[in-house]
Design an enzyme around this catalytic site. Structure first.
Site, PDB file in Angstrom:
ATOM      1  N   GLN A  41      -5.239  65.171 -13.361  1.00 19.71           N
ATOM      2  CA  GLN A  41      -6.130  64.181 -13.963  1.00 19.71           C
ATOM      3  C   GLN A  41      -6.069  64.269 -15.479  1.00 19.71           C
ATOM      4  OE1 GLN A  41     -10.655  64.461 -14.335  1.00 19.71           O
ATOM      5  NE2 GLN A  41     -10.470  63.071 -12.593  1.00 19.71           N
ATOM      6  N   ASP A  71     -12.925  65.277  -8.092  1.00 18.56           N
ATOM      7  CA  ASP A  71     -13.217  64.716  -9.414  1.00 18.56           C
ATOM      8  C   ASP A  71     -14.406  65.403 -10.082  1.00 18.56           C
ATOM      9  OD1 ASP A  71     -12.856  62.781 -11.527  1.00 18.56           O
ATOM     10  OD2 ASP A  71     -14.588  61.692 -10.747  1.00 18.56           O
ATOM     11  N   SER A 124     -13.262  60.279 -16.983  1.00 19.02           N
ATOM     12  CA  SER A 124     -11.986  60.323 -16.267  1.00 19.02           C
ATOM     13  C   SER A 124     -11.182  59.064 -16.577  1.00 19.02           C
ATOM     14  CB  SER A 124     -12.222  60.415 -14.759  1.00 19.02           C
ATOM     15  OG  SER A 124     -12.960  61.568 -14.425  1.00 19.02           O
TER      16      SER A 124
END
Length: 290
Positions: free
Chosen positions: A280, A206, A230
């Site tokens: 993502q 991430d 995110s």
């Protein structure tokens, strides 16, 4: 802080406290910021799910959504639902809770080890990590460009070392296509626990991915005119690996629209084996600061 201490802090943060049979509590990494890092929540949720599954069923995928900003000043509680244990697969759902409200949810699947058909994309032809700038050297290039409000976070030491291929070769000061290759690994040796290595990779996955969608727009993530966060995260594990050996994160962003950027990543080990894939979508919203 010494690299061994930073990695030990991460390993400690991933050693969740079991409160009840399907209920766990996780402490936060000592980063000193109000906002909780999303990668930590992903990794801890995977730890919680893994601790309800037989050891011979490693995780092969997870799909997660970030619902609220996490508070770094309080622990996170993880509630696990044991949806199914079949002959080959086990599925789990995890809700991360703070202040009595869900901040994140995740579905994860686990599978016994099996042999089957195999193919993969080749690893990109990139320089070895030892030939590239260290993360500290890369950051020093941009100290004068980072606003004071973002400088502490920008210079924050982390337990994962990154070495950026394109920035090391040609700099990072102009808009460029939404693709980047980044080597990464833990800053110090990690215990021989494959589940721990998987959770630490989830943590690291991430860290740089969302920035790929900002590359064509000449934004490094510290422009207050752009709100960045995110929204979701998906991760698939394909083969064994070690997080304390160099892994290549080949990233691209095929599309940005609707104030969202779509990002993808392929993670290879040094031998060119594709060990994990990531996707993502993130918020990249223009703010009206007038």
């Amino acid at each position: 802080m010494r690299p061994e201490e930073m990695v030990a802090d991460l390993v400690s943060a991933l050693d969740l406290e079991r409160i009840e049979e399907n209920l766990f509590r996780g402490s936060n990494m000592p980063e000193g910021f109000r906002r909780l890092f999303g990668g930590q929540v992903i990794a801890q949720a995977l730890v919680a799910a893994s601790r309800t599954v037989a050891a011979d069923r490693p995780a092969h995928s997870l799909h997660a959504y970030f619902m609220r900003e996490g508070d770094a000043s309080v622990p996170v509680v993880y509630q696990v639902e044991r949806d199914r244990d079949g002959k080959s697969f086990s599925t789990r759902r995890v809700i991360a809770i703070q202040h009595g409200r869900p901040i994140f949810n995740m579905a994860a699947s686990f599978q016994i080890e099996e042999k089957g058909l195999e193919h993969q994309f080749d690893m990109p032809d990139v320089p070895d990590p030892e030939t590239l700038m260290s993360d500290a050297e890369w950051r020093r290039q941009f100290i004068d460009q980072v606003p004071e409000a973002h400088l502490e976070r920008f210079l924050q030491e982390r337990p994962i070392e990154f070495r950026r291929v394109e920035s090391s070769v040609s700099g990072n000061s102009a808009p460029r296509p939404p693709r980047q290759n980044i080597w990464f690994k833990a800053m110090a040796p990690v215990p021989d626990d494959s589940a721990l290595h998987a959770c630490m990779l989830a943590y690291a996955s991430d860290m740089t991915l969302l920035s790929t969608s900002l590359l064509p727009h000449n934004d490094a993530g510290w422009d207050d005119r752009i709100q960045v966060a995110s929204l979701d995260h998906a991760l698939w594990f394909h083969a064994p690996f070690r997080i304390d050996d160099w892994l290549l994160y080949a990233q691209d962003s095929p599309r940005a629209s609707g104030a969202r950027g779509m990002n993808r990543g392929l993670i290879y080990n040094r031998d060119g084996v594709l060990v994990a894939s990531v996707a993502q979508e993130g918020l990249i919203r223009k703010r009206d600061l007038a």
